[in-house]
Design a protein around this motif. Sequence first.
Motif, short mmCIF file in Angstrom:
data_model
loop_
_atom_site.label_atom_id
_atom_site.label_comp_id
_atom_site.label_asym_id
_atom_site.label_seq_id
_atom_site.Cartn_x
_atom_site.Cartn_y
_atom_site.Cartn_z
N LYS A 126 -29.58 -5.60 -60.89
CA LYS A 126 -30.20 -4.31 -61.19
C LYS A 126 -31.47 -4.09 -60.37
N TYR A 127 -32.30 -5.15 -60.22
CA TYR A 127 -33.58 -4.99 -59.52
C TYR A 127 -33.51 -5.48 -58.07
N SER A 128 -32.31 -5.74 -57.58
CA SER A 128 -32.10 -6.20 -56.19
C SER A 128 -32.99 -7.41 -55.86
N LEU A 129 -32.99 -8.39 -56.76
CA LEU A 129 -33.78 -9.61 -56.54
C LEU A 129 -32.87 -10.76 -56.15
N ALA A 130 -33.42 -11.71 -55.38
CA ALA A 130 -32.59 -12.77 -54.80
C ALA A 130 -32.10 -13.79 -55.81
N GLY A 131 -32.76 -13.88 -56.99
CA GLY A 131 -32.31 -14.89 -57.96
C GLY A 131 -33.27 -15.01 -59.12
N PRO A 132 -33.02 -16.01 -59.98
CA PRO A 132 -33.84 -16.18 -61.19
C PRO A 132 -35.33 -16.35 -60.90
N GLY A 133 -35.69 -16.91 -59.75
CA GLY A 133 -37.10 -17.15 -59.44
C GLY A 133 -37.90 -15.84 -59.44
N PRO A 134 -37.58 -14.93 -58.51
CA PRO A 134 -38.32 -13.66 -58.50
C PRO A 134 -38.17 -12.87 -59.80
N LEU A 135 -37.03 -13.01 -60.47
CA LEU A 135 -36.87 -12.28 -61.74
C LEU A 135 -37.88 -12.79 -62.79
N ALA A 136 -38.02 -14.12 -62.87
CA ALA A 136 -38.96 -14.70 -63.84
C ALA A 136 -40.40 -14.34 -63.48
N ILE A 137 -40.68 -14.19 -62.19
CA ILE A 137 -42.04 -13.77 -61.78
C ILE A 137 -42.25 -12.30 -62.17
N ALA A 138 -41.23 -11.45 -61.94
CA ALA A 138 -41.36 -10.02 -62.30
C ALA A 138 -41.57 -9.87 -63.80
N TRP A 139 -40.93 -10.76 -64.59
CA TRP A 139 -41.10 -10.74 -66.06
C TRP A 139 -42.56 -11.03 -66.42
N LEU A 140 -43.17 -11.99 -65.74
CA LEU A 140 -44.58 -12.31 -66.00
C LEU A 140 -45.49 -11.15 -65.58
N LEU A 141 -45.20 -10.57 -64.40
CA LEU A 141 -46.08 -9.53 -63.86
C LEU A 141 -46.07 -8.27 -64.74
#
Length: 307
Positions: free
Chosen positions: A245-260
């Motif tokens: 959905k957010y065009s992210l490369a994987g769980p890493g950037p997704l977990a960072i976006a969750w924190l941000l």
Amino acid sequence: MVSPHTVSRRALHPNGPTLSRLVWGAWRARDAAALAEPQGLVRMIETCLEHGITSFDHADIYGQYQVEALFGDALRLDPALKGRMEIVTKCDIALVSSARPGNRVKHYDTSAAHIRASVERSLAALGVERIDVLLLHRPDPLMDADEVARTLEILVAEGKIAHAGVSNHTVEQMRLLASRLPFPLVTNQIELSVLHTEPLESGILDHLQAERIAPMIWSPLGGGRLFASPPEGALGRTMAELCEKYSLAGPGPLAIAWLLRLPVRPVPVLGTTSLSRIGELAAADAVEMERQDWFALLEAARGRAVP
Ligand SMILES: NC(=O)c1ccc[n+]([C@@H]2O[C@H](COP(=O)([O-])OP(=O)(O)OC[C@H]3O[C@@H](n4cnc5c(N)ncnc54)[C@H](OP(=O)(O)O)[C@@H]3O)[C@@H](O)[C@H]2O)c1
């Protein structure tokens, strides 16, 4: 070719320093063959800078007291790098180590003598004139708040540190030290991730938001545990859907976006030793995660809905 995302910047406190929204942490530097030499570390620093990651997190103890000097060797290879970065480092943990033969037992030391000696050693190892933010690494049950505050004030007056903060401190421990200081503590570096959500309820994030202090976040990817989630499990499936959905490369950037997405506007400290992951993780800064997606990830990680 898509140009790399340059991460934004964030003041840790209205009267504090501005860091890049993502910081690179040097803890694991000596574990990775590619970074164990100064030239490899120069490449990592340059890769971070290319993505706007200008802030670097250290501690005196990293790599058995060796990483600050390794980083300093990288800066000595290319001295121009120094002027393009902010340095955070920590003191007060004392390890049993051949580098510190006087330590008989692992302990904490917030005495004036130890803080001062640790700062002097960090400055020399890193080869910088000033530390941008000095953190007390762990709360010390033997801390005398007056003594610590006086020491931090003198170090600021001498220009050896620009700002002070804490790490792993509770609300009450922060309040105690802040009550003795003439300037604010600019951050509390705490553990937080979709796999470690206790700070959401402990009151620490509320205190930090009330005081307009941005936390720095350690192990934002659970120290790598995030990648052990089976893809067919609830967390694996939710992460895959949201990455798409957010065009992210994987769980890493997704977990960072969750924190941000947190309104306290935290500053995650990335632990990766892989140059190729820096760009993927930097992309998280461009994502505004929808409220229900934020809760969906929390629910999948905890295995239960919020009450
Ligand atoms: N204040 C404190 O008490 C405290 C405590 C711990 C850490 N810290 C700071 O916080 C920083 C970050 O902590 P951390 O290293 O635990 O953070 P992290 O970012 O949660 O974890 C980093 C680990 O995840 C792995 N990883 C990242 N992306 C991956 C992927 N796509 N697939 C598989 N593995 C992946 C990394 O391996 P690769 O290297 O292979 O990418 C690395 O081993 C440290 O460097 C340090 O500066 C502070």
